[in-house]
Design an enzyme around this catalytic site. Structure first.
Site, short mmCIF file in Angstrom:
data_model
loop_
_atom_site.label_atom_id
_atom_site.label_comp_id
_atom_site.label_asym_id
_atom_site.label_seq_id
_atom_site.Cartn_x
_atom_site.Cartn_y
_atom_site.Cartn_z
N VAL A 10 35.12 38.58 80.94
CA VAL A 10 34.40 37.76 81.73
C VAL A 10 33.40 38.50 82.58
CG1 VAL A 10 36.14 35.82 81.87
CG2 VAL A 10 36.23 37.60 83.42
N SER A 11 32.39 38.12 83.26
CA SER A 11 31.15 38.66 83.89
C SER A 11 31.55 39.06 85.25
CB SER A 11 29.90 37.95 83.25
OG SER A 11 29.77 38.33 81.99
N THR A 12 32.11 37.81 85.86
CA THR A 12 32.18 37.59 87.24
C THR A 12 33.60 37.42 87.77
OG1 THR A 12 31.85 35.28 87.54
CG2 THR A 12 29.70 36.86 87.45
N GLN A 15 35.28 34.03 87.32
CA GLN A 15 35.30 33.50 85.87
C GLN A 15 36.92 34.19 85.74
OE1 GLN A 15 31.98 35.13 84.07
NE2 GLN A 15 31.10 33.09 83.64
N GLN A 40 36.76 42.38 83.31
CA GLN A 40 35.94 41.61 84.13
C GLN A 40 34.88 42.61 84.38
OE1 GLN A 40 35.20 42.07 88.00
NE2 GLN A 40 33.58 40.83 87.11
#
Length: 191
Positions: A10-12, A15, A40
């Protein structure tokens, strides 16, 4: 004996990888907890530069399988994805992407699919760049200011220049206007 791993990214911080874990389980893959690698990190970071992905590569052996939910989990752009797929193919590791119907990207059909998707992604990126440039040209022609909004008004900039000419230091003027020294120096240079 072949083993199955999963990689979820996930990027953030907001999330979660839970949705990816559910999708992998629903596709029929039972992944042991120590073989489910979660990370992440921004998708703009290349696969090789991701600590979790690098640790995963150290664990994978010939005849193992890696399952991901989407192609974009494997790299930041089409070139990065193609490099990752080529690495897996060289090492004899199956690479399954659920988004593509459980397709093994290291197979002949998978390699063809990666090349087609990469070509489409490159085409889309080129179109976005063209549209962005056209929009910038229209905005400039219409007199729209490009870039960040100015922190000061023209009157404030004239006042800053006057104070500097009168002998006030850059640091003092920066404090008075609550600006960085670099901003005051830039204003002085444009005067």
């Amino acid at each position: 004996m072949s083993r199955t791993f999963a990689y979820a990214r996930v990027s953030t911080v907001e999330q979660l990888t839970e949705n990816q874990a559910v999708q992998i389980a629903q596709a029929g893959y039972s992944i042991e907890p120590q073989r489910f690698i979660e990370e992440q990190i921004s998708g703009s970071v290349s696969a090789a530069a991701r600590p979790g992905f690098a640790a995963l590569l150290d664990k994978l052996e010939t005849s193992d399988t890696l399952v991901v939910t989407k192609l974009d989990r494997l790299g930041r752009d089409s070139i990065d994805v193609q490099k990752t797929v080529a690495l897996f193919a060289e090492r004899g590791i199956r690479l399954v992407v659920l988004q593509l119907g459980n397709l093994d990207l290291t197979s002949s059909a998978g390699a063809l699919m990666v090349k087609m998707l990469a070509a489409v992604a490159d085409f889309e990126r080129d179109l976005i760049i063209e549209r962005t440039r056209a929009g910038q040209i229209r905005a400039k022609a219409a007199g729209t200011h490009m870039g960040r909004p100015s922190l000061t008004t023209e009157a404030q900039r004239q006042d800053i220049r006057s104070r500097l000419v009168a002998g006030k230091t850059v640091s003092a003027v920066a404090r008075d206007f609550k600006l960085s020294r670099a901003t005051v120096i830039a204003i002085r240079g444009r005067g």
